[in-house]
Design an enzyme around this catalytic site. Structure first.
Site, PDB file in Angstrom:
ATOM      1  CG  ASP A  12       8.170   9.509  -7.306  1.00  0.00           C
ATOM      2  OD1 ASP A  12       7.073   9.760  -6.774  1.00  0.00           O
ATOM      3  OD2 ASP A  12       9.209  10.096  -7.000  1.00  0.00           O
ATOM      4  CG  HIS A  13       3.093   6.899  -4.467  1.00  0.00           C
ATOM      5  ND1 HIS A  13       4.161   6.880  -3.622  1.00  0.00           N
ATOM      6  CD2 HIS A  13       2.123   7.581  -3.808  1.00  0.00           C
ATOM      7  CE1 HIS A  13       3.853   7.501  -2.499  1.00  0.00           C
ATOM      8  NE2 HIS A  13       2.613   7.943  -2.590  1.00  0.00           N
ATOM      9  CG  HIS A  26       7.534  10.946  -3.133  1.00  0.00           C
ATOM     10  ND1 HIS A  26       7.488  10.009  -4.122  1.00  0.00           N
ATOM     11  CD2 HIS A  26       7.382  10.270  -1.961  1.00  0.00           C
ATOM     12  CE1 HIS A  26       7.315   8.793  -3.572  1.00  0.00           C
ATOM     13  NE2 HIS A  26       7.257   8.943  -2.264  1.00  0.00           N
ATOM     14  CE  LYS A  35       7.066   8.605   7.505  1.00  0.00           C
ATOM     15  NZ  LYS A  35       5.901   8.437   6.612  1.00  0.00           N
TER      16      LYS A  35
END
Ligand SMILES: NC(=O)C1=CN([C@@H]2O[C@H](COP(=O)(O)OP(=O)(O)OC[C@H]3O[C@@H](n4cnc5c(N)ncnc54)[C@H](OP(=O)(O)O)[C@@H]3O)[C@@H](O)[C@H]2O)C=CC1
Ligand SMILES: O=C1O[C@H](COP(=O)(O)O)[C@@H](O)[C@H](O)[C@H]1O
Length: 498
Positions: free
Chosen positions: A179-180, A242, A342
């Site tokens: 999970d960056h 996230h 977004k």
């Protein structure tokens, strides 16, 4: 580990000609090499298209020049890269890979340490893990670790099936689910801010905190990922992983030690405390949105439904806002609001902790309304923390004014924080799984999110598109907080104190 505590490994990247490898993985490995954090390593790139080692090395060099900051020793660096043309379903090809791995082990003295990095479409994850086991690629004297990209499943059921497949080849402590966000500097800072400051630690509960807001907004649209995004939407793409990970870090109890197991088990307990919803309650707690045509920086941008590979009548959400309740002693009554979208007006990820008002306002007669104290954790693009306080306005009156105390990582340490992928790759080589997600976290997140997706997939939202590209999102998102007497705090960049 080898001498100087530098980890050694053979890194096998499945999907080495893909976007992620080029934009993130090669530049991150290069930075580790450049900083001399690794020296004994080799990379085998694996993908279908036929390439020679030299062609592959040139593509690695190009990606470093395009997406990284190539400085020195680039040619030495790319000499560590090798290529194998491979189809994931061909058993024969895994046997060839095994030979290559053994040769490189000997040549670079890698002690049999192997990292299998799955940077490919998720439908291949299970097959690759099973083939690695079946063809003996994981029979090695060193460690074997599987680093696996998102999405980890599409629902609890599919995630569980994938987990069972990869568990046939790797034990839980050999699986590094990326999970960056957990590699981001300021996400890692949440625990430090909470657990190393006498100022915050005692206040971190429902007696002093009114609500917590987690925002991750992007100006980008779906770009070239319409096909994937149509099956995902913002809920699966951002919330399941996230956003819920950030909520878990904000809500968890102090771990008894800073070990992988203790931290993960506290995060699991926090996720277990999320108040479950029934499908027919979802719309009381969650709001969805989809962008229509709009303008960002003077440029007119298309509606989501007109993006490439998107159904012109799509019901997919590009925006989610929600109210989470954490039913435990510490957080009873404190809403955690989350939102992500977004094509918003700004690219910004931040956390706002709003403290409760003081019991008696002595300054209610002054011109200014007294602002609540806010702690803002700026995750990106700026990194740092800001504390909003009230102070006296200069002069003879006792009027108050808001003031900010700001600490910026770049300002203080004069460094660029390492990229998330750089840290996570290094952690996987060192065997530190703290900033990767345990299966129990993934399972709980999916169970929570599944209720929402079940509610939304069964009902078309007739209001879509309900926010303009370049805006702050749908009105319903503001109304969600207004019902509780709260507002979203808009954290602007470069605000002055006055
Ligand atoms: N791109 C990004 O920014 C992010 C990506 N991810 C995740 O990373 C993973 C990879 O994404 P991304 O790099 O964008 O994907 P791409 O579509 O750009 O790359 C896919 C890779 O898989 C290879 N491939 C496809 N089919 C096969 C096959 N049958 N056998 C062997 N190789 C095959 C392709 O190579 P070839 O065509 O040569 O076969 C290519 O190298 C996905 O899980 C994605 O969700 C996660 C976060 C961000
Ligand atoms: O995982 C993902 O994250 C990115 C946003 O990442 P950030 O580091 O730029 O905040 C998002 O664009 C993408 O859709 C999603 O898959």
């Amino acid at each position: 580990m080898t001498e100087n505590n530098k980890p050694t490994a053979l890194i096998m990247i499945f999907g080495a000609t893909g976007d992620l490898a080029k934009r993130k993985l090669f530049p991150s490995i290069y930075r580790l090499f450049q900083k001399e954090k690794i020296n004994k390593f080799a990379v085998v790139g694996v993908a279908r298209r036929p390439l020679t080692n030299e062609e592959f090395q040139t593509s690695v060099k190009d990606s470093i020049l395009t997406f990284g900051h190539a400085e020195e020793k680039v040619d030495e660096f790319i000499s560590h890269f090798h290529y194998h043309s491979h189809d994931v379903s061909s058993s024969e090809s895994y046997l060839q890979l095994k030979d290559i791995a053994e040769q490189l082990d000997g040549h670079y003295q890698l002690e049999g340490n192997r990292i299998f990095y799955l940077a490919m479409a998720p439908e291949f994850f299970g097959t690759i893990a099973e083939q690695i086991k079946a063809q003996g690629l994981s029979d090695t004297d060193g460690y074997k670790r599987l680093v696996i990209e998102k999405p980890f499943g599409h629902s609890f059921e599919t995630a569980q099936k994938l987990n069972e497949q990869i568990r046939t080849a790797f034990a839980e402590d050999e699986i590094y689910r990326i999970d960056h966000y957990l590699g981001k500097e300021m996400v890692q800072n949440i625990e430090v801010i909470r657990f190393s400051n006498a100022l915050f630690e005692p206040l971190w509960n429902n007696r002093y905190i009114s609500n917590i807001q987690v925002t991750s907004s992007e100006t980008l649209g779906v770009e070239e990922r319409g096909r994937y995004y149509e099956t995902s939407g913002a809920l699966r793409d951002m919330v399941q992983n996230h956003l819920l990970q950030m909520v878990a870090l904000l809500a968890m109890e102090p771990p008894i030690a800073l070990t992988t197991e203790e931290i993960r088990s506290e995060k699991v307990r926090a996720l277990r405390s999320l108040r479950p919803m029934k499908v027919d309650e979802v719309n009381q707690y969650f709001v969805r949105g989809q962008y229509g045509e709009g303008t960002i920086d003077g440029q007119t941008l298309p509606a989501y439904r007109n993006e490439h590979n998107v159904n012109p009548e799509s019901n997919t959400e590009t925006y989610v806002a929600g109210k989470l309740m954490i039913d435990n002693f510490r957080w009873a009554g404190v809403p955690f609001y989350i939102r992500t979208g977004k094509r918003m007006d700004v690219k910004s990820t931040n956390i706002v902790v709003q403290f409760k008002d003081i019991p008696m306002n002595l300054y209610y007669k002054t011109e200014e309304t007294l602002n609540p104290n806010l702690l803002v954790i700026n995750i990106q693009p700026d990194e740092g923390i800001t504390l909003y306080l009230n102070v006296k306005k200069s002069g003879t009156t006792s009027n108050t004014k808001p003031m900010k105390l700001t600490v910026s990582n770049k300002g203080i340490e004069h460094i660029n924080s390492p990229e998330a992928y750089e840290k996570l790759l290094f952690d996987s080589m060192r065997g530190d799984a703290t900033n990767f997600t345990h299966w129990d976290e993934v399972a709980l997140s999916w169970k929570f999110v599944d209720t929402i997706s079940n509610a939304w997939e069964n009902t078309k939202d007739e209001s879509f598109p309900n926010y303009k590209a370049g805006s702050t999102g749908p009105l319903a998102s503001d109304e969600l907080l207004a019902e509780d007497g709260h507002i979203w705090w808009q954290v602007k960049k470069n605000e002055n104190n006055d």
